[in-house]
Design a protein around this motif. Sequence first.
Motif, PDB file in Angstrom:
ATOM      1  N   THR A 275     -10.093 -14.880   2.125  1.00 11.85           N
ATOM      2  CA  THR A 275      -9.657 -14.089   1.211  1.00 11.85           C
ATOM      3  C   THR A 275      -8.160 -13.577   1.338  1.00 11.85           C
ATOM      4  OG1 THR A 275      -9.984 -12.180   2.813  1.00 11.85           O
ATOM      5  CG2 THR A 275     -11.962 -12.841   1.349  1.00 11.85           C
ATOM      6  N   PRO A 276      -7.465 -13.120   0.344  1.00 14.10           N
ATOM      7  CA  PRO A 276      -6.003 -12.672   0.344  1.00 14.10           C
ATOM      8  C   PRO A 276      -5.747 -12.069   1.553  1.00 14.10           C
ATOM      9  CG  PRO A 276      -6.614 -12.779  -1.994  1.00 14.10           C
ATOM     10  CD  PRO A 276      -8.116 -13.220  -1.002  1.00 14.10           C
ATOM     11  N   ALA A 277      -6.704 -10.845   1.536  1.00 16.96           N
ATOM     12  CA  ALA A 277      -6.528  -9.762   2.803  1.00 16.96           C
ATOM     13  C   ALA A 277      -6.520 -10.847   4.437  1.00 16.96           C
ATOM     14  CB  ALA A 277      -7.785  -8.927   2.898  1.00 16.96           C
ATOM     15  N   ASN A 278      -7.487 -11.667   4.453  1.00 16.24           N
ATOM     16  CA  ASN A 278      -7.633 -12.181   5.735  1.00 16.24           C
ATOM     17  C   ASN A 278      -6.308 -13.344   6.003  1.00 16.24           C
ATOM     18  OD1 ASN A 278      -9.736 -10.928   6.426  1.00 16.24           O
ATOM     19  ND2 ASN A 278     -11.243 -12.539   5.765  1.00 16.24           N
TER      20      ASN A 278
ATOM     21  N   VAL B  93       1.372  -5.283   3.079  1.00 14.15           N
ATOM     22  CA  VAL B  93       1.545  -4.220   2.099  1.00 14.15           C
ATOM     23  C   VAL B  93       0.441  -4.543   0.712  1.00 14.15           C
ATOM     24  CG1 VAL B  93       2.884  -3.032   0.123  1.00 14.15           C
ATOM     25  CG2 VAL B  93       3.961  -3.732   2.196  1.00 14.15           C
ATOM     26  N   VAL B  94      -0.731  -3.707   0.716  1.00 12.76           N
ATOM     27  CA  VAL B  94      -1.456  -4.058  -0.636  1.00 12.76           C
ATOM     28  C   VAL B  94      -0.856  -3.659  -1.891  1.00 12.76           C
ATOM     29  CG1 VAL B  94      -3.831  -3.431  -1.526  1.00 12.76           C
ATOM     30  CG2 VAL B  94      -3.307  -3.669   1.116  1.00 12.76           C
TER      31      VAL B  94
ATOM     32  N   GLY C 295       4.028 -13.513  -0.363  1.00  9.15           N
ATOM     33  CA  GLY C 295       3.095 -13.099  -1.080  1.00  9.15           C
ATOM     34  C   GLY C 295       1.652 -13.938  -1.024  1.00  9.15           C
ATOM     35  N   ILE C 296       0.642 -12.990  -1.232  1.00 10.62           N
ATOM     36  CA  ILE C 296      -0.687 -13.760  -1.158  1.00 10.62           C
ATOM     37  C   ILE C 296      -1.558 -13.035  -1.926  1.00 10.62           C
ATOM     38  CG2 ILE C 296      -2.626 -14.036   0.331  1.00 10.62           C
ATOM     39  CD1 ILE C 296       0.466 -12.814   2.188  1.00 10.62           C
ATOM     40  N   GLU C 297      -2.327 -13.864  -2.975  1.00 12.10           N
ATOM     41  CA  GLU C 297      -3.036 -13.404  -4.137  1.00 12.10           C
ATOM     42  C   GLU C 297      -4.186 -14.374  -4.475  1.00 12.10           C
ATOM     43  OE1 GLU C 297      -0.605 -14.221  -8.016  1.00 12.10           O
ATOM     44  OE2 GLU C 297       0.165 -12.656  -6.695  1.00 12.10           O
ATOM     45  N   LEU C 298      -5.093 -13.726  -5.225  1.00 10.50           N
ATOM     46  CA  LEU C 298      -6.234 -14.675  -6.081  1.00 10.50           C
ATOM     47  C   LEU C 298      -5.161 -15.271  -7.259  1.00 10.50           C
ATOM     48  CD1 LEU C 298      -9.400 -13.117  -6.417  1.00 10.50           C
ATOM     49  CD2 LEU C 298      -8.710 -14.866  -4.925  1.00 10.50           C
TER      50      LEU C 298
ATOM     51  N   ARG D 197      -3.933  -8.637  -4.319  1.00 10.83           N
ATOM     52  CA  ARG D 197      -2.702  -9.091  -4.378  1.00 10.83           C
ATOM     53  C   ARG D 197      -1.977  -8.316  -3.234  1.00 10.83           C
ATOM     54  NH1 ARG D 197       0.085  -8.920  -9.901  1.00 10.83           N
ATOM     55  NH2 ARG D 197      -0.348 -11.236  -9.868  1.00 10.83           N
ATOM     56  N   LEU D 198      -1.559  -9.162  -2.345  1.00 10.88           N
ATOM     57  CA  LEU D 198      -0.935  -8.258  -0.931  1.00 10.88           C
ATOM     58  C   LEU D 198       0.727  -9.152  -1.041  1.00 10.88           C
ATOM     59  CD1 LEU D 198      -4.079  -9.056  -0.319  1.00 10.88           C
ATOM     60  CD2 LEU D 198      -3.365  -7.277   1.243  1.00 10.88           C
ATOM     61  N   ARG D 199       1.449  -8.191  -0.162  1.00 12.56           N
ATOM     62  CA  ARG D 199       2.586  -9.081   0.498  1.00 12.56           C
ATOM     63  C   ARG D 199       2.818  -8.773   2.058  1.00 12.56           C
ATOM     64  NH1 ARG D 199       5.129  -5.907  -3.673  1.00 12.56           N
ATOM     65  NH2 ARG D 199       5.687  -4.612  -1.998  1.00 12.56           N
TER      66      ARG D 199
END
Length: 335
Positions: A29-32, A46-47, A64-67, A52-54
Amino acid sequence: MDVRPPPTPHTAEGKVRRVGVEIEFAGITPANAAQLVCELFGGQVVVVSPHRLRVEATRWGDFGIELDAQVAHPDTKVIEQGPLSDAEWDRQRHQMRVEFHNKTRELIGDVVAGLVPTEIVCPPVPWDQLGELDALLDALRTHGAKGTDASLLYGFGLHLNPEAPDLGVDSILAHLRAYLLLAEWLRDQIDIDITREVLPHANPFPKAYAILVLDPDYAPDLDTLIGDYLRHNPTRNRELDMLPLFAELRPDYPDAMFSDALTKPRPTYHYRLPNAQLSAPQWGSVVEWNLWVEVEILAADLERLEARSREYLAHHTLSPMTRWLDKLRSWMNES
């Protein structure tokens, strides 16, 4: 694996040239994924929204991390539209609309999470530190990330964004010519996954465009180069997407592609070809960078570049592509 130096390792200002890396994968997942980035390179998570996270303030900058699906994220136009008036009812109605929109997008993201990739967009990294960045790919692999070959549904890629060594039109044309000459060899070396061949994310350049650009008499100014590119390639989905670089140099160019939110101006070559081969233990951004460097080496050797261009033009009026690939292999064995 050692990182190959490019023929121009520094910018005109004397700084080490940098490379942006984008990687797509499933299974995490983006969070992991954001947590892995933070553990390896520092910074703070940062959520931005549920999918979508940074990771900010890492050793190189922000990740940057996201679906990788626009429908999984809130639409800024909806959020920023504002209520129709300052009346209490209009403000409440707007707030309900925003909350419903955000929740709907979150639920869509939950549903498509197994079907669309997670994408990590890395900050620009000095080319000689790509080996250190590959620790992230190793960590993703260890934690179960799946790459291109894990499923017929996974048309995942790794994109490189090498900082252009020179923003003059002559240098850009030389790199474009070098890429057109080596494209089939690169595809052969990378062994493009069948799913990515079918999907339109990294299509090859039309032969007619290669013949135009490789003509030694072709000497365009920047606007002509851009115009010819758009006429033959009215898409972002080329194996070497030149639009970000062109948009950086000519942000006011009169074409809708330049105002598309997905065209992000930057002084780089957007190289979209490589598979995300997370199942291969020795694979990483260094492997793909080392192949890209062959393009820069050829671009820097103008005499050889012109000779290869003439051979290409002569060959493609007489012979099929399979014989051209044999010629490419012989070239690369000589170097």
